[in-house]
Design a protein around this motif. Structure first.
Motif, PDB file in Angstrom:
ATOM      1  N   THR A  28      74.762  24.839  50.591  1.00 44.96           N
ATOM      2  CA  THR A  28      73.746  25.701  49.984  1.00 44.96           C
ATOM      3  C   THR A  28      72.716  26.085  51.037  1.00 44.96           C
ATOM      4  OG1 THR A  28      74.004  24.542  47.870  1.00 44.96           O
ATOM      5  CG2 THR A  28      72.015  25.895  48.138  1.00 44.96           C
ATOM      6  N   VAL A  29      72.411  27.379  51.124  1.00 49.69           N
ATOM      7  CA  VAL A  29      71.358  27.858  52.021  1.00 49.69           C
ATOM      8  C   VAL A  29      70.151  28.249  51.184  1.00 49.69           C
ATOM      9  CG1 VAL A  29      70.679  29.671  53.652  1.00 49.69           C
ATOM     10  CG2 VAL A  29      72.960  28.658  53.802  1.00 49.69           C
ATOM     11  N   LEU A  30      69.001  27.672  51.522  1.00 47.31           N
ATOM     12  CA  LEU A  30      67.746  28.042  50.860  1.00 47.31           C
ATOM     13  C   LEU A  30      67.047  29.061  51.749  1.00 47.31           C
ATOM     14  CD1 LEU A  30      66.537  24.455  49.864  1.00 47.31           C
ATOM     15  CD2 LEU A  30      67.945  26.036  48.535  1.00 47.31           C
ATOM     16  N   THR A  31      66.738  30.215  51.195  1.00 48.23           N
ATOM     17  CA  THR A  31      66.138  31.280  51.997  1.00 48.23           C
ATOM     18  C   THR A  31      64.926  31.861  51.296  1.00 48.23           C
ATOM     19  OG1 THR A  31      66.515  33.497  52.911  1.00 48.23           O
ATOM     20  CG2 THR A  31      67.804  32.909  50.970  1.00 48.23           C
ATOM     21  N   LYS A  32      63.908  32.202  52.059  1.00 44.40           N
ATOM     22  CA  LYS A  32      62.797  32.907  51.433  1.00 44.40           C
ATOM     23  C   LYS A  32      62.878  34.392  51.705  1.00 44.40           C
ATOM     24  CE  LYS A  32      58.896  32.110  54.415  1.00 44.40           C
ATOM     25  NZ  LYS A  32      59.558  33.032  55.278  1.00 44.40           N
ATOM     26  N   GLY A  33      64.031  34.838  52.204  1.00 47.27           N
ATOM     27  CA  GLY A  33      64.238  36.262  52.447  1.00 47.27           C
ATOM     28  C   GLY A  33      64.419  36.536  53.923  1.00 47.27           C
ATOM     29  N   PRO A  34      64.418  37.818  54.303  1.00 43.93           N
ATOM     30  CA  PRO A  34      64.661  38.197  55.694  1.00 43.93           C
ATOM     31  C   PRO A  34      63.699  37.512  56.663  1.00 43.93           C
ATOM     32  CG  PRO A  34      64.691  40.129  54.268  1.00 43.93           C
ATOM     33  CD  PRO A  34      64.215  38.982  53.426  1.00 43.93           C
ATOM     34  N   GLY A  35      64.233  37.138  57.827  1.00 48.85           N
ATOM     35  CA  GLY A  35      63.422  36.426  58.823  1.00 48.85           C
ATOM     36  C   GLY A  35      63.151  37.259  60.064  1.00 48.85           C
ATOM     37  N   ALA A  36      62.970  36.579  61.188  1.00 50.88           N
ATOM     38  CA  ALA A  36      62.607  37.245  62.438  1.00 50.88           C
ATOM     39  C   ALA A  36      63.691  38.219  62.893  1.00 50.88           C
ATOM     40  CB  ALA A  36      62.339  36.205  63.524  1.00 50.88           C
ATOM     41  N   LEU A  37      64.966  37.875  62.667  1.00 50.32           N
ATOM     42  CA  LEU A  37      66.055  38.759  63.095  1.00 50.32           C
ATOM     43  C   LEU A  37      65.959  40.105  62.390  1.00 50.32           C
ATOM     44  CD1 LEU A  37      68.660  39.231  64.690  1.00 50.32           C
ATOM     45  CD2 LEU A  37      69.922  38.146  62.823  1.00 50.32           C
ATOM     46  N   ASP A  38      65.592  40.095  61.123  1.00 53.83           N
ATOM     47  CA  ASP A  38      65.472  41.317  60.330  1.00 53.83           C
ATOM     48  C   ASP A  38      64.473  42.294  60.963  1.00 53.83           C
ATOM     49  OD1 ASP A  38      65.861  42.788  57.666  1.00 53.83           O
ATOM     50  OD2 ASP A  38      63.690  42.518  57.717  1.00 53.83           O
ATOM     51  N   ARG A  39      63.482  41.737  61.670  1.00 57.06           N
ATOM     52  CA  ARG A  39      62.440  42.584  62.255  1.00 57.06           C
ATOM     53  C   ARG A  39      62.781  43.066  63.670  1.00 57.06           C
ATOM     54  NH1 ARG A  39      59.740  38.457  59.560  1.00 57.06           N
ATOM     55  NH2 ARG A  39      59.317  37.250  61.448  1.00 57.06           N
ATOM     56  N   ALA A  40      63.937  42.633  64.196  1.00 56.60           N
ATOM     57  CA  ALA A  40      64.352  43.085  65.530  1.00 56.60           C
ATOM     58  C   ALA A  40      64.929  44.486  65.404  1.00 56.60           C
ATOM     59  CB  ALA A  40      65.381  42.127  66.115  1.00 56.60           C
ATOM     60  N   GLU A  41      64.321  45.458  66.092  1.00 62.31           N
ATOM     61  CA  GLU A  41      64.734  46.853  65.919  1.00 62.31           C
ATOM     62  C   GLU A  41      66.181  47.061  66.372  1.00 62.31           C
ATOM     63  OE1 GLU A  41      63.302  51.364  67.097  1.00 62.31           O
ATOM     64  OE2 GLU A  41      62.107  49.658  67.756  1.00 62.31           O
ATOM     65  N   LEU A  42      66.472  46.736  67.637  1.00 66.03           N
ATOM     66  CA  LEU A  42      67.835  46.894  68.145  1.00 66.03           C
ATOM     67  C   LEU A  42      68.225  45.702  68.998  1.00 66.03           C
ATOM     68  CD1 LEU A  42      68.024  50.636  69.281  1.00 66.03           C
ATOM     69  CD2 LEU A  42      69.189  49.607  67.331  1.00 66.03           C
ATOM     70  N   ILE A  43      69.428  45.201  68.806  1.00 67.85           N
ATOM     71  CA  ILE A  43      69.947  44.106  69.630  1.00 67.85           C
ATOM     72  C   ILE A  43      71.041  44.690  70.514  1.00 67.85           C
ATOM     73  CG2 ILE A  43      71.158  41.888  69.559  1.00 67.85           C
ATOM     74  CD1 ILE A  43      69.385  41.143  67.337  1.00 67.85           C
ATOM     75  N   GLN A  44      70.836  44.602  71.833  1.00 65.99           N
ATOM     76  CA  GLN A  44      71.742  45.260  72.775  1.00 65.99           C
ATOM     77  C   GLN A  44      72.497  44.269  73.669  1.00 65.99           C
ATOM     78  OE1 GLN A  44      68.476  47.888  74.284  1.00 65.99           O
ATOM     79  NE2 GLN A  44      69.972  49.499  73.926  1.00 65.99           N
ATOM     80  N   ASN A  45      72.168  42.984  73.528  1.00 68.52           N
ATOM     81  CA  ASN A  45      72.753  42.011  74.463  1.00 68.52           C
ATOM     82  C   ASN A  45      73.584  40.939  73.761  1.00 68.52           C
ATOM     83  OD1 ASN A  45      70.561  40.869  73.205  1.00 68.52           O
ATOM     84  ND2 ASN A  45      69.907  39.666  74.956  1.00 68.52           N
ATOM     85  N   TYR A  46      74.104  41.293  72.568  1.00 70.23           N
ATOM     86  CA  TYR A  46      74.844  40.280  71.817  1.00 70.23           C
ATOM     87  C   TYR A  46      76.341  40.485  71.967  1.00 70.23           C
ATOM     88  CZ  TYR A  46      75.850  36.845  68.241  1.00 70.23           C
ATOM     89  OH  TYR A  46      76.307  35.733  67.586  1.00 70.23           O
ATOM     90  N   TYR A  47      77.041  39.410  72.138  1.00 67.26           N
ATOM     91  CA  TYR A  47      78.491  39.443  72.378  1.00 67.26           C
ATOM     92  C   TYR A  47      79.230  40.193  71.268  1.00 67.26           C
ATOM     93  CZ  TYR A  47      83.254  37.897  73.173  1.00 67.26           C
ATOM     94  OH  TYR A  47      84.607  37.875  73.405  1.00 67.26           O
ATOM     95  N   GLY A  48      80.105  41.101  71.674  1.00 59.68           N
ATOM     96  CA  GLY A  48      80.989  41.751  70.720  1.00 59.68           C
ATOM     97  C   GLY A  48      80.513  43.083  70.186  1.00 59.68           C
ATOM     98  N   PHE A  49      79.314  43.528  70.589  1.00 49.41           N
ATOM     99  CA  PHE A  49      78.792  44.793  70.082  1.00 49.41           C
ATOM    100  C   PHE A  49      78.581  45.759  71.251  1.00 49.41           C
ATOM    101  CE2 PHE A  49      77.800  41.816  66.762  1.00 49.41           C
ATOM    102  CZ  PHE A  49      78.025  42.531  65.595  1.00 49.41           C
ATOM    103  N   ALA A  50      79.484  46.734  71.380  1.00 51.48           N
ATOM    104  CA  ALA A  50      79.370  47.711  72.468  1.00 51.48           C
ATOM    105  C   ALA A  50      78.159  48.610  72.247  1.00 51.48           C
ATOM    106  CB  ALA A  50      80.646  48.553  72.544  1.00 51.48           C
ATOM    107  N   GLU A  51      77.913  48.942  70.993  1.00 53.29           N
ATOM    108  CA  GLU A  51      76.746  49.756  70.644  1.00 53.29           C
ATOM    109  C   GLU A  51      75.645  48.835  70.104  1.00 53.29           C
ATOM    110  OE1 GLU A  51      76.529  53.049  71.174  1.00 53.29           O
ATOM    111  OE2 GLU A  51      78.519  52.850  72.082  1.00 53.29           O
ATOM    112  N   PRO A  52      74.372  49.186  70.346  1.00 56.35           N
ATOM    113  CA  PRO A  52      73.287  48.360  69.793  1.00 56.35           C
ATOM    114  C   PRO A  52      73.391  48.263  68.270  1.00 56.35           C
ATOM    115  CG  PRO A  52      72.423  49.992  71.336  1.00 56.35           C
ATOM    116  CD  PRO A  52      73.866  50.337  71.106  1.00 56.35           C
ATOM    117  N   ILE A  53      72.963  47.118  67.729  1.00 60.87           N
ATOM    118  CA  ILE A  53      72.968  46.914  66.274  1.00 60.87           C
ATOM    119  C   ILE A  53      71.561  46.504  65.851  1.00 60.87           C
ATOM    120  CG2 ILE A  53      73.723  44.492  66.534  1.00 60.87           C
ATOM    121  CD1 ILE A  53      75.254  44.832  63.852  1.00 60.87           C
ATOM    122  N   THR A  54      71.124  46.958  64.689  1.00 55.61           N
ATOM    123  CA  THR A  54      69.793  46.547  64.232  1.00 55.61           C
ATOM    124  C   THR A  54      69.839  45.079  63.837  1.00 55.61           C
ATOM    125  OG1 THR A  54      70.162  47.079  61.905  1.00 55.61           O
ATOM    126  CG2 THR A  54      69.332  48.864  63.309  1.00 55.61           C
TER     127      THR A  54
END
Length: 284
Positions: A28-54
């Motif tokens: 079970t995951v307890l969440t209070k909703g979107p976190g810091a990742l949700d506020r990252a505009e674009l992620i360009q350095n993550y493995y497996g994504f040739a194009e930036p992803i929000t």
């Protein structure tokens, strides 16, 4: 059936959930909703994504993947962590008993820099009302905070203490506090006392005489919850071993709350270790 409760739905928590659920443990995951990742505009350095992803899209995909393998997500706010016969996460939606708990709420952003606070920890400054209320029978105490987390601490203190004063430090109240609680909104300038807490210095020049100060700022993050059980922390960082286990058996931590590189890749790795090791420990 053994179960694992994970606090936090960012990359560390969701990665831990994926590995725990795939190992056959009820998760079970307890969440209070979107976190810091949700506020990252674009992620360009993550493995497996040739194009930036929000960040929001990466977070959404991660959660969908965990749901696909049977992870249950509950939207609520964690306000406490206790251990009686088993670990129990206290939330606004009730208690969640667990055979193992993984803390993954990200880096703490509520560490107050108030003179006297750190030096008087354990000598009148506390991070756990449930643990320490007994020592303040018939005494005057203060709680630093303004939300549901602070209310949880206040409710543990009211039946025991002579008086409870809420110090909001200027933050708006986001919970309904009982009328028995005095509310002071001035900034807190210092915690007073040599050997033990004797009072609090407020910005208006006034002094509030108290024997104890309970810290419950913002939302209870991973470090605050770890402190409640006496797990080893170093500043705002939770100390973990190579298995991502804290100093307490059954309690793990992963992601930004353990310090180091504040990156998605590191959080995903630590979550994977925590979920795998917690599941492995429950099978023994």
């Amino acid at each position: 059936m053994s179960n694992i409760v994970i606090i936090g739905s960012g990359p560390a928590g969701v990665s831990a959930a994926l590995y725990a659920a795939r190992a056959g443990v009820q998760t079970t995951v307890l969440t209070k909703g979107p976190g810091a990742l949700d506020r990252a505009e674009l992620i360009q350095n993550y493995y497996g994504f040739a194009e930036p992803i929000t960040g929001a899209e990466l977070e959404r995909r991660g959660i969908e993947g965990a749901k696909a393998v049977g992870v249950e997500f509950v939207t609520t706010e964690a306000v406490g962590l206790t251990y009686t016969d088993k670990l129990t996460v206290e939330t606004l939606a009730g208690d969640f008993p667990a055979d193992a708990v993984i803390l993954a709420t990200g880096a703490s952003r509520a560490a107050p820099r108030i003179p006297g606070l750190a030096g008087l920890e354990g000598h009148g400054v506390s991070y756990c009302a449930t643990c320490d209320a007994f020592f303040y029978r018939g005494r005057d105490v203060a709680v630093l905070g303004s939300g549901e987390y602070a209310l949880h601490e206040v409710q543990a203190l009211l039946p025991v203490a002579h008086s409870v004063t809420l110090l909001t430090g200027g933050a708006p109240l986001t919970a309904q506090f009982p009328p028995a609680v005095a509310v002071r909104t001035e900034a807190v300038e210092a915690i007073l006392g040599e050997e033990r807490v004797t009072g609090v210095q407020l910005k208006d020049g006034g002094t509030l005489e108290v024997s104890g100060v309970f810290v419950a700022l913002g939302v209870a993050g991973s470090t605050a919850l770890a402190r409640k059980l006496g797990a080893e922390v170093n500043g705002s960082r939770i100390v973990v071993d190579d298995h991502m286990q804290t100093s307490l058996p059954g309690l793990y931590a992963a992601g930004d709350c353990t310090g180091g590189l504040l990156q998605v890749a590191k959080a995903v790795y630590e979550g994977a270790v925590a979920g795998t090791e917690a599941a492995k420990a429950l099978r023994k």
